[in-house]
Write an enzyme that holds these catalytic residues in place. Sequence first.
Site, PDB file in Angstrom:
ATOM      1  CB  SER A  59       2.980   2.001   6.094  1.00  0.00           C
ATOM      2  OG  SER A  59       1.802   2.230   6.823  1.00  0.00           O
TER       3      SER A  59
ATOM      4  CG  ASP B 163       0.211  -4.039   2.747  1.00  0.00           C
ATOM      5  OD1 ASP B 163       0.682  -3.573   1.682  1.00  0.00           O
ATOM      6  OD2 ASP B 163      -0.027  -3.357   3.759  1.00  0.00           O
TER       7      ASP B 163
ATOM      8  CG  HIS C 209      -0.325   0.269   2.516  1.00  0.00           C
ATOM      9  ND1 HIS C 209       0.177  -0.727   3.338  1.00  0.00           N
ATOM     10  CD2 HIS C 209      -0.101   1.452   3.169  1.00  0.00           C
ATOM     11  CE1 HIS C 209       0.678  -0.177   4.436  1.00  0.00           C
ATOM     12  NE2 HIS C 209       0.517   1.152   4.356  1.00  0.00           N
TER      13      HIS C 209
END
EC number: 3.4.21.42
Length: 688
Positions: free
Chosen positions: A632, A529, A475
């Site tokens: 992230s 992911d 992402h």
Amino acid sequence: MWCIVLFSLLAWVYAEPTMYGEILSPNYPQAYPSEVEKSWDIEVPEGYGIHLYFTHLDIELSENCAYDSVQIISGDTEEGRLCGQRSSNNPHSPIVEEFQVPYNKLQVIFKSDFSNEERFTGFAAYYVATDINECTDFVDVPCSHFCNNFIGGYFCSCPPEYFLHDDMKNCGVNCSGDVFTALIGEIASPNYPKPYPENSRCEYQIRLEKGFQVVVTLRREDFDVEAADSAGNCLDSLVFVAGDRQFGPYCGHGFPGPLNIETKSNALDIIFQTDLTGQKKGWKLRYHGDPMPCPKEDTPNSVWEPAKAKYVFRDVVQITCLDGFEVVEGRVGATSFYSTCQSNGKWSNSKLKCQPVDCGIPESIENGKVEDPESTLFGSVIRYTCEEPYYYMENGGGGEYHCAGNGSWVNEVLGPELPKCVPVCGVPREPFEEKQRIIGGSDADIKNFPWQVFFDNPWAGGALINEYWVLTAAHVVEGNREPTMYVGSTSVQTSRLAKSKMLTPEHVFIHPGWKLLEVPEGRTNFDNDIALVRLKDPVKMGPTVSPICLPGTSSDYNLMDGDLGLISGWGRTEKRDRAVRLKAARLPVAPLRKCKEVKVEKPTADAEAYVFTPNMICAGGEKGMDSCKGDSGGAFAVQDPNDKTKFYAAGLVSWGPQCGTYGLYTRVKNYVDWIMKTMQENSTPRED
């Protein structure tokens, strides 16, 4: 008057010899004067002798004719000296004294002293030319063979098969001029085994085809030549001449030299020379043509094929260099060459030699070095080392290479393949220690997490897994396939980032199981992911930049609840949306249900819509420490169960229902095969 006298003298000087003449003492028949010396030169034609006789002799007598005398000289020899009175013993002949000489010249000298007590009348003498027998009248025989006398001279002649030399006296044998070209033959002295001729010079020539040497063979009993004189000089001699080499002279009874003479030449001259005496049988020899031998040269570091005890003309050998040696001239890299025994007894290509192979300067390697070799020749040893502690030798072999026979640097394990220095993974230069409680974590230094990658847009993180690849969450890069990334900086202030290393992406690879959405903000499914970023240029490792390890695929790398992991990043804190300095925290692994039980903060969908899969790790929940927005893609680093000095990326920061509680991390172990395949298939730059 003077002209008349000069003419008379010239006429006397150039007068032809006469056949007879008269000589009278001064004033004869009157008394000769005192203190007189007079000479007469008598000459008759060549081929005649002189008969000189006296018809009157009246000269003062003295002992040895010391006072007055008449002297007769022939050359350097005194034929006689006369004085006193003489009378004839033959009433029928007036001759009182006479001389017979076999030569055509004679000198008569008359001398008187200063006084004579009596009156002496001197002498009267006459000469006539007489024929001589040159063949018998001389001690030295004028002819070597036959002497033939005639009035006024003689001539020499020779027996059959002999010829008369230019001196018209000596005979010789016509034994020169023979040329032998057959490969085998026999030669002997003239008349052998009868006595050879005297005063001769015999020359024999042997001329064979080039490539064959003349070999002469004799037997001792076949040689009998007049012996040497007391000084050791051969009076008669046999000599062999081959180019600049000479064998002999030889003489005597029984051949004194080697019975087998190898001349090393295809041309041989045999010279037999005799003097005026000797009655020996001479000699006999045999010869044959032997192919010219070539020396069995000991060419170092080579093998000759075929191997023979002797090599001769037209033989061909292959000379092969031993392992580790090569021909230094001629074809590049040749290990053998052919050589032919030539007609001159020398090998062709004799300048070619086998010398040690030169492996040359060893190639350099990335992220390592090779020590300067003392030598690069066959058998030399070099050692490669990597730039420790940031790189290690991946493919083993110890880094030691030796110069092999094929001219390559070779390792016992890798062969000619060069060692590869790859980054050491998972070893921070300074281990992380929680020094001060910060809300949700502690300050950290980039040396604690040298694999940490900072994404500027979007603000996120990633993990360096080798010099060309960055691992991050899908992402993070789904909306920006050309992210700006940095490594090696604790602070992400612009001034600090300018001093760090910026990474340039070449291509982004998102896991094929990641579902792309038109509105990512409403995503409820973060399964798969994970993404890889291929860098354009390799990253140089050091104290602030080094990769993290990937997990193994064995069960040792299955996480258990309570296992601790480290997270780091510049994400949201309790006080700020973004951290300027690197933050880190130690989190335990928790059951996946713990993450399910957390209420989603600002949900965009029903709580039941969020997807939880085995590809996710749940961690956190203690003391409010958790990853949050901005972290992230960063690694959830866990200590390697098989090497406590290393960390591996067990997870990647993916998503969480609420910051400061539990967070969800992509389980990297489940994607190791995809990661390895992607990196292998894209190990070279892509051509888009």
